[in-house]
Design an enzyme around this catalytic site. Structure first.
Site: not given
Ligand code: GLN
Length: 501
Positions: A82, A157, A181
């Site tokens: 990532k 994400s 995410s």
């Molecule tokens: N979708 C969640 C957010 O937007 C979690 C994102 C994540 O785990 N980085 O914060």
């Protein structure tokens, strides 16, 4: 061949073949680069492909094998990172304009550990900007598409990492999980994704979003590969002040111990609001646990319903503080202006996307004098309640089960202009982050639309061993590819109607 593309050989099997000299790392990496060249134009899993570096590294692995040295348990295995994991001298953008051109002077600890285990990094994957999102659509480099259906999102994400594994570009990837995410995109792309106990995997070199929630974890096509990767990246790191200074569970060696005699709790509140076909799959997953000799019971953890609202105060509050460092001076982008303050404003205005700005504003507001206790302080108290709720459940249960995501992959664009709908994508995953507990998403058949469903297992802190054992049971009992999976609520059976909308 899966609908998503070529099914890659599992990582550990590849590593064994390379270590024994049966296969060459250079060929394996060449196949990975060829798959990327063929289809990543369409999917956009990668922000950057590191072809030359990967070829050189694979040749080094082959040289070691030829010299009788052991390159490690992930010898020659292509892995995707990532793009919020620091790689020395290599662009690390968090899919944000504000980090354009920034090259970290050091490697993240997980990157060093993967290299020491013989893995070969093939590229940096696309993500929601600064990991804020659930669809990979907030990326400044454009969205990633779901390999199973390119009109759909891969989740987020860490959508680039999940899609790269699902498309067969690499058998392994790393992501980060602050509110889901890793697990949510794993579920939407039909791969395994795991979030470790907070503190078991070093965050050193992970660009911070919400430091009390962020954890790094693996994506893989099999539970064993995810376990082997956790064993490689886990363990104490003095460079991360929140790293646990005690033995990390080793998981690969316990995978086939089964779950006979253990108690699996199906969490009622995690089923609430999930689509009926997803709920049906989770009920079927519970039956697989029962058939493996576990006692299955339904449990209530009402506190998990409070997770989303607490998270959207705590995570933005921490983010507003962490992102203050992007001031046009120390990193990446600078938009010139007559004085420092206006340079700062101009840089942040141009450098951050809409969702990141929304989080910074939410967080700044929640932390401001006069509101601090009503919002941030209250959210911390709710966080404690959630931990207590889980503690109660773990008095009778060894692991908990629920959906990873309330829906299968949704169409691109569907939730982008509706932040609340987007935030609800993580309603099932967020509680584990607030508690600091480990959780894993295991592919478990498809929904009525033929798209992957993920079953989520949760365990108490440092419960990785039992978590992975249960995951292996679900994997072995998962419906075969092509199983229709369509649910006819009128037919009775697994659907209780509880989760039906
Ligand atoms: N979708 C969640 C957010 O937007 C979690 C994102 C994540 O785990 N980085 O914060």
């Amino acid at each position: 061949m899966s609908p998503a593309g070529a099914t890659p050989a599992p990582a550990l099997a590849l590593a064994d073949a390379i270590r024994s000299g049966e296969r060459r790392a250079v060929e394996v990496v060449e196949a990975s680069l060829a798959a990327i060249a063929e289809r990543d134009g369409e999917l956009h899993c990668f922000n950057l492909v590191l072809a030359d570096q990967a070829r050189a590294r694979a040749a080094e692995v082959d040289r070691m094998v030829a010299a009788g040295e052991d390159p490690g348990p992930l010898a020659g295995v292509p892995v995707a990172l990532k793009d919020n994991l620091c790689t020395r001298g290599i662009d690390t953008t968090c899919s944000s304009r504000i980090l354009a051109g920034w090259r970290p002077p050091y490697d993240a600890t997980v990157v060093t550990r993967l290299a020491r285990a013989g893995a070969v990094v093939v590229g940096k994957t696309n993500m929601d900007e600064f990991a804020m999102g659930s669809s990979t659509e907030t990326s400044a480099t454009g969205p990633t598409r779901n390999p199973h259906d390119t009109s759909r999102v891969p989740g987020g994400s860490s959508g680039g990492s999940a899609a790269a594994v699902a498309a067969g570009f690499a058998p392994l990837a790393l992501g980060s999980d602050t509110g889901g995410s890793i697990r949510q995109p794993a579920a939407l792309c039909g791969v395994v994704g795991m979030k470790p106990t907070y503190g078991t995997v070093s965050r050193y070199g992970l660009v911070a979003f919400a430091s009390s929630l962020d954890q790094i974890g693996p994506f893989a096509t099999t539970v064993a590969d995810a376990a082997g990767t956790f064993d490689v990246i886990g363990g104490h790191d003095p460079a991360d002040s929140t790293s646990l200074d005690r033995p990390t569970p080793r998981v690969l060696s316990v995978l086939d111990e089964g779950i006979a005699g253990l108690t699996v709790g199906v969490v009622r509140e995690l089923l609430d609001g999930a689509d009926a076909d997803v709920v049906a799959r989770i009920r079927a997953a519970a039956e697989v646990c029962a058939a493996a000799g576990a006692r299955v019971e339904e449990v209530s953890v009402p506190e998990v319903a409070l997770g989303l609202s607490a998270y959207y105060l705590i995570a933005p509050a921490e983010a507003s503080s962490n992102l203050a460092r992007y001031d046009g001076v120390r990193y990446g982008l600078r938009v010139e202006a007559p004085d420092a303050a206006s340079m700062n404003v101009a840089t942040r205005t141009a450098g951050f996307g809409a969702e990141v700005k929304r989080r910074i504003m939410l967080g700044t507001y929640a932390l401001s004098a006069g509101y601090y206790d009503a919002y941030y302080g209250q959210a911390l108290r709710v966080r404690t309640r959630i931990i207590e709720g889980f503690e109660r459940a773990y008095r009778t249960c060894d692991v908990l089960l629920g959906p990873t995501s309330p829906t299968t992959a949704f169409p691109l664009g569907e939730r982008l202009d509706d932040p609340l709908a987007m935030y609800l994508s993580d309603v099932c995953t967020i509680p584990s982050n607030l508690a600091g507990h480990p959780a894993i998403s295991v592919p478990f058949g498809t929904g009525g639309d033929g798209l992957p469903v993920g079953a989520q297992l949760l365990a108490p802190a440092l419960g990785e061993s039992v978590l992975f054992r249960a995951a292996a049971v679900l994997e072995a009992g998962a419906p075969p590819a092509g199983d229709p999976g369509a649910v006819d609520p009128g037919a009775g059976g697994a659907v209780t109607g509880e989760g039906a909308r």
